[in-house]
Scaffold this motif. Structure first.
Motif, short mmCIF file in Angstrom:
data_model
loop_
_atom_site.label_atom_id
_atom_site.label_comp_id
_atom_site.label_asym_id
_atom_site.label_seq_id
_atom_site.Cartn_x
_atom_site.Cartn_y
_atom_site.Cartn_z
N UNK A 1 -11.95 0.15 -2.41
CA UNK A 1 -11.08 -0.32 -1.58
C UNK A 1 -10.45 1.04 -1.09
N UNK A 2 -10.62 1.26 0.23
CA UNK A 2 -10.32 2.57 0.96
C UNK A 2 -8.74 2.31 1.15
N UNK A 3 -8.47 0.95 1.38
CA UNK A 3 -7.04 0.89 1.69
C UNK A 3 -6.41 -0.70 1.46
N UNK A 4 -5.51 -1.09 0.69
CA UNK A 4 -5.11 -2.42 0.72
C UNK A 4 -3.37 -2.27 0.79
N UNK A 5 -3.15 -3.17 1.81
CA UNK A 5 -1.58 -3.09 2.09
C UNK A 5 -1.15 -4.63 1.68
N UNK A 6 -0.23 -4.90 0.87
CA UNK A 6 0.09 -4.10 -0.35
C UNK A 6 0.46 -5.32 -1.49
N UNK A 7 0.67 -4.82 -2.43
CA UNK A 7 0.85 -5.90 -3.81
C UNK A 7 -0.34 -6.60 -3.59
N UNK A 8 -1.40 -6.40 -4.28
CA UNK A 8 -2.38 -7.44 -4.42
C UNK A 8 -3.07 -7.15 -5.98
N UNK B 1 6.12 -7.09 4.30
CA UNK B 1 5.65 -6.64 5.45
C UNK B 1 4.33 -7.29 5.44
N UNK B 2 3.57 -7.04 6.47
CA UNK B 2 2.23 -7.43 6.62
C UNK B 2 1.25 -7.06 5.27
N UNK B 3 0.33 -7.95 5.19
CA UNK B 3 -0.73 -7.76 4.13
C UNK B 3 -2.01 -7.49 4.93
N UNK B 4 -2.95 -7.04 3.88
CA UNK B 4 -4.12 -7.28 4.18
C UNK B 4 -5.23 -5.98 3.78
N UNK B 5 -6.46 -6.05 4.09
CA UNK B 5 -7.35 -5.10 3.60
C UNK B 5 -7.61 -4.26 4.73
N UNK B 6 -6.70 -3.12 4.89
CA UNK B 6 -6.64 -2.27 6.26
C UNK B 6 -7.76 -1.22 6.26
N UNK B 7 -8.72 -1.00 5.29
CA UNK B 7 -9.46 0.09 5.47
C UNK B 7 -10.99 -0.59 4.79
N UNK B 8 -11.77 0.27 4.71
CA UNK B 8 -13.15 -0.30 4.17
C UNK B 8 -13.38 -0.72 2.98
N UNK B 9 -14.04 -1.71 2.48
CA UNK B 9 -14.49 -2.03 1.23
C UNK B 9 -15.89 -1.93 0.76
N UNK B 10 -16.28 -1.50 -0.26
CA UNK B 10 -17.86 -1.18 -0.68
C UNK B 10 -17.98 -1.28 -2.07
#
Length: 194
Positions: free
Chosen positions: A78-85, A157-166
């Motif tokens: 995960x290149x970026x996860x926003x946040x607490x997951x 705050x907002x949450x989400x997978x905000x960058x690539x996953x592979x």
């Protein structure tokens, strides 16, 4: 990818976009108004306190499955996860992501099914402490909407997978390069003419 809320109130399930974030997904699904218009950000109960889970399925190519079966490894990146997951593969918890600025690599070799569909889930839980490791504009200090909800004095705050996953597959007895640090040297003034 699908996002769903699991709380005591009626569950919600919708299509989610990765890379992306929950607020954008809720807006596209017409479950909230434009979050940057007027005071719409104050209607934050839907995207702050509930636990949200993102799920997706994928199938490994035959060559990747063969490499893992013969002793190779599989890494879920995960290149970026926003946040607490909490991240899981096929029901096996791989780890927790609590810093928006880090790239997370989870060894998924033992959780991978020998063949068929793989199920990845990312569960955003407001109880996971992120200790302020998030982009400042996520708190409404710049252009992004913020939350009025707090738990233990901390805003959500907002949450989400905000960058690539592979998925990265390493064949048996192969080397991996996991991190690269560029070496930059000053070579004089920037050329302004030829």
């Amino acid at each position: 990818c699908t996002a769903r809320r699991s709380t005591s109130s009626p569950p919600i399930s919708m299509v989610a976009t990765v890379p992306g974030d929950l607020i954008s997904d809720l807006f596209r699904a017409k479950l909230i108004g434009e979050p940057l218009f007027g005071l719409n950000f104050q209607s934050d109960a839907l995207w702050t306190l509930p636990t949200w889970t993102y799920t997706a399925s994928f199938t490994l190519p035959p060559a990747s499955s063969s490499a893992v079966e013969s002793g190779g490894s599989l890494t879920l990146v995960f290149e970026g996860i926003k946040m607490g997951a909490v991240v899981a593969l096929n029901g096996h918890i791989l780890g927790t992501a609590a810093d928006q600025f880090l790239r997370y690599e989870f060894d998924a070799t033992k959780a991978t099914r020998a063949s068929g569909e793989q199920q990845v889930s990312v569960t955003f839980d407001p109880a996971i402490s992120v200790d302020g490791r998030f982009m400042a504009c996520s708190g409404g200090w710049d252009w992004a909407p913020y939350s009025l909800s707090t738990l233990n004095g901390t805003r959500y705050f907002s949450k989400g997978i905000w960058k690539s996953v592979y998925v990265a597959v390493t064949p048996p007895a192969a080397a991996e390069i996991r991190h690269v640090s560029p070496l930059i040297r000053y070579a004089g003034a920037y050329p302004t003419s030829q």
